[in-house]
Design an enzyme around this catalytic site. Structure first.
Site, PDB file in Angstrom:
ATOM      1  N   LYS A  11       2.190 -16.232   3.613  1.00 23.01           N
ATOM      2  CA  LYS A  11       1.134 -17.219   3.884  1.00 23.01           C
ATOM      3  C   LYS A  11       1.812 -18.586   3.905  1.00 23.01           C
ATOM      4  O   LYS A  11       1.509 -19.479   3.099  1.00 23.01           O
ATOM      5  CB  LYS A  11       0.053 -17.094   2.785  1.00 23.01           C
ATOM      6  CG  LYS A  11      -1.208 -17.899   3.031  1.00 23.01           C
ATOM      7  CD  LYS A  11      -2.122 -17.308   4.110  1.00 23.01           C
ATOM      8  CE  LYS A  11      -3.252 -18.269   4.418  1.00 23.01           C
ATOM      9  NZ  LYS A  11      -4.041 -17.872   5.595  1.00 23.01           N
ATOM     10  N   TYR A  65       1.824 -11.799 -10.176  1.00 28.17           N
ATOM     11  CA  TYR A  65       1.620 -10.779 -11.207  1.00 28.17           C
ATOM     12  C   TYR A  65       2.295 -11.178 -12.527  1.00 28.17           C
ATOM     13  O   TYR A  65       1.835 -10.798 -13.593  1.00 28.17           O
ATOM     14  CB  TYR A  65       2.237  -9.445 -10.762  1.00 28.17           C
ATOM     15  CG  TYR A  65       1.327  -8.552  -9.963  1.00 28.17           C
ATOM     16  CD1 TYR A  65       0.714  -9.003  -8.804  1.00 28.17           C
ATOM     17  CD2 TYR A  65       1.090  -7.239 -10.360  1.00 28.17           C
ATOM     18  CE1 TYR A  65      -0.098  -8.171  -8.059  1.00 28.17           C
ATOM     19  CE2 TYR A  65       0.280  -6.403  -9.617  1.00 28.17           C
ATOM     20  CZ  TYR A  65      -0.315  -6.879  -8.467  1.00 28.17           C
ATOM     21  OH  TYR A  65      -1.117  -6.048  -7.731  1.00 28.17           O
ATOM     22  N   ASP A 103      -2.701  -0.639   0.293  1.00 32.30           N
ATOM     23  CA  ASP A 103      -3.973   0.099   0.185  1.00 32.30           C
ATOM     24  C   ASP A 103      -4.666   0.127   1.547  1.00 32.30           C
ATOM     25  O   ASP A 103      -5.212   1.146   1.968  1.00 32.30           O
ATOM     26  CB  ASP A 103      -4.919  -0.563  -0.836  1.00 32.30           C
ATOM     27  CG  ASP A 103      -4.851   0.103  -2.209  1.00 32.30           C
ATOM     28  OD1 ASP A 103      -3.745   0.570  -2.574  1.00 32.30           O
ATOM     29  OD2 ASP A 103      -5.882   0.150  -2.909  1.00 32.30           O
ATOM     30  N   ASP A 115       0.587  -5.226  -2.466  1.00 33.85           N
ATOM     31  CA  ASP A 115      -0.413  -4.387  -3.132  1.00 33.85           C
ATOM     32  C   ASP A 115      -1.615  -4.188  -2.201  1.00 33.85           C
ATOM     33  O   ASP A 115      -2.082  -3.072  -1.987  1.00 33.85           O
ATOM     34  CB  ASP A 115      -0.850  -5.075  -4.434  1.00 33.85           C
ATOM     35  CG  ASP A 115      -1.899  -4.268  -5.175  1.00 33.85           C
ATOM     36  OD1 ASP A 115      -1.735  -3.034  -5.264  1.00 33.85           O
ATOM     37  OD2 ASP A 115      -2.890  -4.869  -5.648  1.00 33.85           O
ATOM     38  N   ASP A 132      -3.226 -12.820   6.439  1.00 34.40           N
ATOM     39  CA  ASP A 132      -4.583 -12.571   6.948  1.00 34.40           C
ATOM     40  C   ASP A 132      -4.511 -11.914   8.329  1.00 34.40           C
ATOM     41  O   ASP A 132      -5.214 -10.943   8.619  1.00 34.40           O
ATOM     42  CB  ASP A 132      -5.437 -13.851   6.964  1.00 34.40           C
ATOM     43  CG  ASP A 132      -4.713 -15.059   7.535  1.00 34.40           C
ATOM     44  OD1 ASP A 132      -3.497 -14.978   7.807  1.00 34.40           O
ATOM     45  OD2 ASP A 132      -5.368 -16.112   7.713  1.00 34.40           O
TER      46      ASP A 132
HETATM   47  C1  IPM Z   1      -0.346  -0.394  -7.509  1.00 36.56           C
HETATM   48  C2  IPM Z   1      -1.465  -0.639  -8.461  1.00 36.56           C
HETATM   49  C3  IPM Z   1      -0.971  -1.555  -9.581  1.00 36.56           C
HETATM   50  C4  IPM Z   1      -0.557  -2.872  -8.953  1.00 36.56           C
HETATM   51  C5  IPM Z   1      -1.981  -1.776 -10.727  1.00 36.56           C
HETATM   52  C6  IPM Z   1      -2.423  -0.469 -11.347  1.00 36.56           C
HETATM   53  C7  IPM Z   1      -1.438  -2.705 -11.773  1.00 36.56           C
HETATM   54  O1  IPM Z   1      -2.556  -1.160  -7.802  1.00 36.56           O
HETATM   55  O2  IPM Z   1       0.708   0.112  -7.936  1.00 36.56           O
HETATM   56  O3  IPM Z   1      -0.506  -0.701  -6.325  1.00 36.56           O
HETATM   57  O4  IPM Z   1      -1.403  -3.735  -8.712  1.00 36.56           O
HETATM   58  O5  IPM Z   1       0.631  -3.035  -8.693  1.00 36.56           O
HETATM   59 MG    MG Z   2      -2.363  -1.201  -5.683  1.00 39.90          MG
END
Ligand code: IPM
Ligand code: MG
Length: 372
Positions: free
Chosen positions: A189, A142, A249, A245, A221
């Site tokens: 990884k 990032y 999710d 990240d 993975d």
């Molecule tokens: C998160 C979001 C952020 C990230 C984005 C909005 C930059 O997806 O906080 O998980 O990737 O960290």
């Molecule tokens: Mg995110």
């Protein structure tokens, strides 16, 4: 306790869900005799529209002066679909994380019993899942150097980690594991990436100081697959920025809605609390956004200041709302018209009169005939 809280509602549904978290915090302040002072500032696409910058200086200054930051959401489709945009809302969030030194992002993932059938995963596989993801937040791909050649045909993003960056979050992850089921899984990884091999080496060294905690390793993975097949095997997951990240999710599917997942981002000086979901622009202003992630982020804020009874009160209110299906449409099949605001009102009411659930329920239906 007196706390100065900077509120950065941001874009899309950010303002409406953050309003509910503030409401709930105000109820806590009243019940437990605290003083919470909220000061608002702009961030993200809305800040670009207003000032040209996704993180105006005044916003950063306010965050630095405050005890904690309550963050809403960031992002707008007009930037997502425009790869040429030079200024992007997300830069505001990334700069904020970096400037405040928020190197550890903690994302709890829980399967609530009353929501097991909302998840597309098999009930028996997810029941009792309780994971705490420790995502490194200010390093890695990032923040590495970004390049695009002159003809705009070749691009690169550098992924870099130092021993020190790995050590500081690793200590936090192991300390958390000591208060939980005493297991840390490093997701990396290491079969391909040099940075991952450094992570393994450093994490092993740090682990030696925590002999009561078991450490294991998973390639990302495989971890992505295990998260769906058998999430109960995880206690604390420790991982770098981008893997965290993605994995978080994915993990939100276990809870039944991404609208439930809260997070705390902490560093040595500052702390910020935000839902893990995005700005959900399609839902903006419709009252359908789930405020629970933001409300649970407020609970994490209270935990950060060791106000555990207060934080637990919020969690009880959230659980009650889930049991009664006082929830937004992402989770609700029972009641119609339960808006973002009504969920917030219910939890606020619960905090003020925890024993009077029928009244809380009736209150959110004021003006309607539904009284139980
Ligand atoms: C998160 C979001 C952020 C990230 C984005 C909005 C930059 O997806 O906080 O998980 O990737 O960290
Ligand atoms: Mg995110």
């Amino acid at each position: 306790m007196k706390l100065n809280i900077a509120v950065l509602p941001g874009d899309g549904i950010g303002p409406e869900v953050t309003d509910q978290a503030i409401k709930v915090l105000q109820a806590i302040a009243l019940e437990f005799d605290h003083t919470f002072i909220f000061k608002q500032a702009s961030v993200g696409a809305i800040a670009i529209d207003e000032t040209g910058s996704p993180l105006p200086d005044a916003t950063l200054a306010l965050c630095k002066q405050s005890d904690a930051v309550l963050f809403g959401a960031i992002g707008d489709p007009k930037y997502d679909n425009n790869p040429n945009a030079k200024v992007r809302p997300e830069q505001g969030l990334l700069k904020l994380r970096k400037e405040l030194g928020l190197f550890a992002n903690i994302r709890p993932v829980k399967a609530y019993d009353m929501l097991l059938d909302k998840s597309p995963l098999k009930k028996e596989n997810i029941k009792n899942t309780d994971i705490s993801i420790y995502r490194e937040l200010t390093g890695g791909i990032y923040f590495g150097e970004k390049k695009l050649n002159d003809t705009e045909t070749v691009a690169s993003d550098l992924c870099e980690y130092s021993q020190e960056e790995i050590e500081r979050i690793t200590h936090l992850a192991f300390k958390a594991a000591q208060t939980r089921r005493k297991k840390v899984t490093l997701v990396d990884k290491a079969n391909v990436l040099e940075t991952s091999r450094l992570w393994r080496k450093v994490v092993k060294q740090v682990a030696a100081q925590y002999s009561d905690v078991e450490l294991d390793f998973l390639f990302v993975d495989n971890a992505a697959m295990q998260m769906i097949l058998n999430p109960k095997q995880f206690d604390v997951i420790l991982t770098e920025n981008m893997f965290g990240d993605i994995i978080s999710d994915e993990a939100s599917v276990i809870g039944g809605s991404i609208g439930l997942l809260a997070s705390a981002s902490v560093g040595n000086k500052h702390a910020m609390f935000e839902p893990i979901h995005g700005s959900y622009p399609q839902a903006k202003g419709k009252g359908i956004a789930n405020p629970v992630a933001s409300i649970l982020s407020a609970a994490m804020l209270l935990d950060h200041f060791k106000l555990h009874n207060e934080a637990n009160m919020i969690r009880l209110g959230v659980e009650k709302s889930l049991q009664l299906q006082i929830t937004t449409p992402d989770l609700n099949t029972k009641h119609e018209n339960i808006t973002t605001d009504k969920v917030g009102n219910f939890i606020e009411d619960f905090i003020s009169h925890p024993k009077d659930t029928n009244l809380n329920f009736a209150n959110i239906h004021l003006g309607q005939s539904t009284i139980i």
